[in-house]
Design a protein around this motif. Structure first.
Motif, PDB file in Angstrom:
ATOM      1  N   GLU A 108      38.068  53.181 -36.206  1.00 56.54           N
ATOM      2  CA  GLU A 108      37.919  53.439 -37.638  1.00 56.54           C
ATOM      3  C   GLU A 108      37.783  54.939 -37.923  1.00 56.54           C
ATOM      4  O   GLU A 108      36.978  55.626 -37.303  1.00 56.54           O
ATOM      5  CB  GLU A 108      36.718  52.674 -38.188  1.00 56.54           C
ATOM      6  N   GLY A 109      38.597  55.404 -38.842  1.00 63.73           N
ATOM      7  CA  GLY A 109      38.582  56.806 -39.238  1.00 63.73           C
ATOM      8  C   GLY A 109      39.550  57.689 -38.483  1.00 63.73           C
ATOM      9  O   GLY A 109      39.863  58.788 -38.949  1.00 63.73           O
ATOM     10  N   ASP A 110      40.034  57.249 -37.317  1.00 58.65           N
ATOM     11  CA  ASP A 110      41.004  58.038 -36.557  1.00 58.65           C
ATOM     12  C   ASP A 110      42.325  58.121 -37.324  1.00 58.65           C
ATOM     13  O   ASP A 110      42.677  57.206 -38.091  1.00 58.65           O
ATOM     14  CB  ASP A 110      41.265  57.412 -35.191  1.00 58.65           C
ATOM     15  N   ILE A 111      43.090  59.185 -37.086  1.00 51.19           N
ATOM     16  CA  ILE A 111      44.352  59.396 -37.791  1.00 51.19           C
ATOM     17  C   ILE A 111      45.455  59.739 -36.791  1.00 51.19           C
ATOM     18  O   ILE A 111      45.212  60.431 -35.801  1.00 51.19           O
ATOM     19  CB  ILE A 111      44.194  60.506 -38.863  1.00 51.19           C
ATOM     20  N   PHE A 112      46.672  59.230 -37.057  1.00 53.61           N
ATOM     21  CA  PHE A 112      47.806  59.382 -36.147  1.00 53.61           C
ATOM     22  C   PHE A 112      49.025  59.818 -36.955  1.00 53.61           C
ATOM     23  O   PHE A 112      49.501  59.089 -37.816  1.00 53.61           O
ATOM     24  CB  PHE A 112      48.074  58.038 -35.454  1.00 53.61           C
ATOM     25  N   ASN A 113      49.511  61.024 -36.684  1.00 50.34           N
ATOM     26  CA  ASN A 113      50.736  61.544 -37.295  1.00 50.34           C
ATOM     27  C   ASN A 113      51.885  61.197 -36.348  1.00 50.34           C
ATOM     28  O   ASN A 113      52.210  61.942 -35.436  1.00 50.34           O
ATOM     29  CB  ASN A 113      50.615  63.054 -37.487  1.00 50.34           C
ATOM     30  N   ILE A 114      52.505  60.046 -36.546  1.00 55.02           N
ATOM     31  CA  ILE A 114      53.481  59.538 -35.581  1.00 55.02           C
ATOM     32  C   ILE A 114      54.731  60.417 -35.597  1.00 55.02           C
ATOM     33  O   ILE A 114      55.299  60.687 -36.652  1.00 55.02           O
ATOM     34  CB  ILE A 114      53.853  58.082 -35.895  1.00 55.02           C
ATOM     35  N   PRO A 115      55.181  60.872 -34.416  1.00 45.37           N
ATOM     36  CA  PRO A 115      56.379  61.721 -34.382  1.00 45.37           C
ATOM     37  C   PRO A 115      57.589  61.001 -34.979  1.00 45.37           C
ATOM     38  O   PRO A 115      57.763  59.795 -34.807  1.00 45.37           O
ATOM     39  CB  PRO A 115      56.587  61.981 -32.881  1.00 45.37           C
ATOM     40  N   THR A 116      58.411  61.754 -35.684  1.00 45.18           N
ATOM     41  CA  THR A 116      59.648  61.171 -36.200  1.00 45.18           C
ATOM     42  C   THR A 116      60.614  60.938 -35.042  1.00 45.18           C
ATOM     43  O   THR A 116      60.493  61.526 -33.968  1.00 45.18           O
ATOM     44  CB  THR A 116      60.317  62.096 -37.223  1.00 45.18           C
ATOM     45  N   GLY A 117      61.581  60.057 -35.288  1.00 46.84           N
ATOM     46  CA  GLY A 117      62.651  59.860 -34.310  1.00 46.84           C
ATOM     47  C   GLY A 117      62.300  58.988 -33.135  1.00 46.84           C
ATOM     48  O   GLY A 117      63.066  58.928 -32.168  1.00 46.84           O
ATOM     49  N   ILE A 118      61.134  58.313 -33.168  1.00 45.12           N
ATOM     50  CA  ILE A 118      60.816  57.380 -32.092  1.00 45.12           C
ATOM     51  C   ILE A 118      60.543  56.007 -32.712  1.00 45.12           C
ATOM     52  O   ILE A 118      60.097  55.894 -33.849  1.00 45.12           O
ATOM     53  CB  ILE A 118      59.597  57.819 -31.253  1.00 45.12           C
ATOM     54  N   PHE A 119      60.847  54.965 -31.936  1.00 46.78           N
ATOM     55  CA  PHE A 119      60.461  53.628 -32.360  1.00 46.78           C
ATOM     56  C   PHE A 119      58.963  53.480 -32.163  1.00 46.78           C
ATOM     57  O   PHE A 119      58.414  53.894 -31.135  1.00 46.78           O
ATOM     58  CB  PHE A 119      61.215  52.571 -31.556  1.00 46.78           C
ATOM     59  N   ARG A 120      58.303  52.860 -33.156  1.00 48.34           N
ATOM     60  CA  ARG A 120      56.860  52.666 -33.070  1.00 48.34           C
ATOM     61  C   ARG A 120      56.494  51.289 -33.609  1.00 48.34           C
ATOM     62  O   ARG A 120      57.202  50.716 -34.466  1.00 48.34           O
ATOM     63  CB  ARG A 120      56.104  53.762 -33.830  1.00 48.34           C
ATOM     64  N   GLY A 121      55.373  50.776 -33.147  1.00 46.57           N
ATOM     65  CA  GLY A 121      54.814  49.534 -33.667  1.00 46.57           C
ATOM     66  C   GLY A 121      53.310  49.608 -33.537  1.00 46.57           C
ATOM     67  O   GLY A 121      52.756  50.558 -32.955  1.00 46.57           O
ATOM     68  N   PHE A 122      52.613  48.633 -34.077  1.00 45.46           N
ATOM     69  CA  PHE A 122      51.153  48.631 -33.988  1.00 45.46           C
ATOM     70  C   PHE A 122      50.636  47.215 -34.118  1.00 45.46           C
ATOM     71  O   PHE A 122      51.294  46.341 -34.679  1.00 45.46           O
ATOM     72  CB  PHE A 122      50.537  49.541 -35.060  1.00 45.46           C
ATOM     73  N   GLU A 123      49.443  47.006 -33.561  1.00 46.58           N
ATOM     74  CA  GLU A 123      48.822  45.681 -33.639  1.00 46.58           C
ATOM     75  C   GLU A 123      47.311  45.810 -33.767  1.00 46.58           C
ATOM     76  O   GLU A 123      46.718  46.785 -33.299  1.00 46.58           O
ATOM     77  CB  GLU A 123      49.171  44.836 -32.418  1.00 46.58           C
ATOM     78  N   ASN A 124      46.737  44.838 -34.426  1.00 44.82           N
ATOM     79  CA  ASN A 124      45.294  44.768 -34.580  1.00 44.82           C
ATOM     80  C   ASN A 124      44.719  44.154 -33.305  1.00 44.82           C
ATOM     81  O   ASN A 124      44.973  42.992 -32.994  1.00 44.82           O
ATOM     82  CB  ASN A 124      44.951  43.906 -35.800  1.00 44.82           C
ATOM     83  N   ILE A 125      43.961  44.930 -32.552  1.00 43.65           N
ATOM     84  CA  ILE A 125      43.358  44.423 -31.321  1.00 43.65           C
ATOM     85  C   ILE A 125      41.855  44.206 -31.497  1.00 43.65           C
ATOM     86  O   ILE A 125      41.131  44.014 -30.524  1.00 43.65           O
ATOM     87  CB  ILE A 125      43.622  45.362 -30.121  1.00 43.65           C
ATOM     88  N   GLY A 126      41.390  44.230 -32.748  1.00 40.21           N
ATOM     89  CA  GLY A 126      39.988  43.957 -33.027  1.00 40.21           C
ATOM     90  C   GLY A 126      39.716  42.468 -33.155  1.00 40.21           C
ATOM     91  O   GLY A 126      40.591  41.620 -32.896  1.00 40.21           O
ATOM     92  N   THR A 127      38.529  42.148 -33.599  1.00 38.90           N
ATOM     93  CA  THR A 127      38.119  40.745 -33.710  1.00 38.90           C
ATOM     94  C   THR A 127      38.131  40.231 -35.146  1.00 38.90           C
ATOM     95  O   THR A 127      37.907  39.042 -35.378  1.00 38.90           O
ATOM     96  CB  THR A 127      36.709  40.561 -33.123  1.00 38.90           C
TER      97      THR A 127
END
Length: 321
Positions: A108-127
């Motif tokens: 919580e609170g962390d920030i990610f500036n994802i590089p352009t030009g790459i494939f990305r995905g994300f998932e909720n690994i919390g409870t």
């Protein structure tokens, strides 16, 4: 500014309207429970059912994704910046053609500036149900989403077809592509070679900022998070600052740019042109240029927020590698 005019520029967390059919993976098992939110600007939704809260764009878009545990967003890419910060939960971000080139876990609170030009995905690994807030570069958010070929193929097997126009059609509802409109073509092997596969060691140091590090940096003045002179050095068409109760800008500052305020923790008293309100975690407020604005924590305890402002830089983002 009247109280009604200020209210119209605030999207409350509790008023967010979700769309469960926003993207091509809406029927794909493992991704079929996610909710997408378009807060400011048209975003990149592929569904006409997507609700847009504030249509005017300040040079960037604001959105959000809400997902229950173990739910993931499929691999895709953008032509302009995509920045996420975690509002609720614990999230794993992964990238590469098959999602195996690298990964990082955000709290919580962390920030990610994802590089352009790459494939990305994300998932909720919390409870519990989690929420991530997104900043997308450009007024048109880069012209849409570029999907990894397997995502389009999986979606077709579950009844969703993406047209070359960027609109989704649900064959389970009897929908079909209009005459003269073809399906979105899959990226060729040659095109796929242009998408980098950076390792985590090449991404995390320059593209991820941790909440508690920013809390320390913002002890006396706002922490510069994204910008040419910031922790994450970039020029994506907007800049991001992190503000705590110990780094509040001086009262009655007159804004010379579009300014979006997004609280992470605590409750904030905001006054715009003499009209006062309270912002809570998950709320989004768009303050227009030329407004006299002041901020103050409304209660004791931890208080933090992200501030996004437009710049004159062209919409884009730094590439990894």
């Amino acid at each position: 500014m009247t109280p009604q005019e200020l209210d119209a520029r605030i999207v409350r967390y509790g008023d967010l309207v979700p769309c469960k059919t926003a993207f091509i993976d809406a029927h794909t098992p493992g991704s079929d429970q996610k909710e997408n939110f378009t807060i400011i600007g048209g975003g990149v939704s592929e569904s006409p059912d997507q609700h847009v809260h504030i249509k005017d764009t300040p040079g960037f878009n604001i959105g959000a994704a809400g997902q229950p545990p173990k739910c993931r967003n499929s691999l895709h890419s953008h032509r302009t910046a995509e920045v996420f910060f975690v509002l609720k939960g614990r999230w794993r971000f992964f990238w590469g053609r098959w999602g195996t080139a690298g990964e990082v876990v955000l709290e919580e609170g962390d920030i990610f500036n994802i590089p352009t030009g790459i494939f990305r995905g994300f998932e909720n690994i919390g409870t519990d149900y989690g929420m991530i807030m997104a900043i997308l570069g450009g007024d048109d958010a880069g012209g849409g989403v570029i999907w990894a070929p397997q995502v389009i193929e999986d979606a077709r097997d579950h009844g969703l077809v993406l047209a070359e126009t960027g609109r989704l059609y649900d064959t389970k509802k009897g929908e079909a592509l209009p005459d003269g409109v073809s399906p979105m073509p899959l990226l060729t092997d040659e095109e796929l070679k242009t998408y980098p596969e950076p390792a985590a060691a090449d991404v995390i140091p320059g593209f991820v900022a941790r909440y508690w590090d920013l809390m320390a940096l913002a002890a006396g003045e706002p922490a510069r998070v994204i910008g040419p002179d910031a922790v994450l050095k970039d020029r994506p068409g907007f800049e991001v600052d992190f503000i705590t109760r110990g780094s509040i800008p001086e009262d009655a500052t007159t804004t010379d740019r579009h300014e979006v305020l997004m609280p992470v923790r605590g409750h904030w008293k905001l006054t715009v042109d003499g009209v006062a309100t309270v912002l809570n975690p998950g709320d989004t407020c768009a303050v227009p240029p030329g407004s006299a604005r002041s901020l103050a924590p409304a209660m004791t305890g931890e208080a933090s927020l992200y501030r996004i402002r437009n710049t004159d830089d062209p919409a884009g983002a730094t590439k990894a590698g």
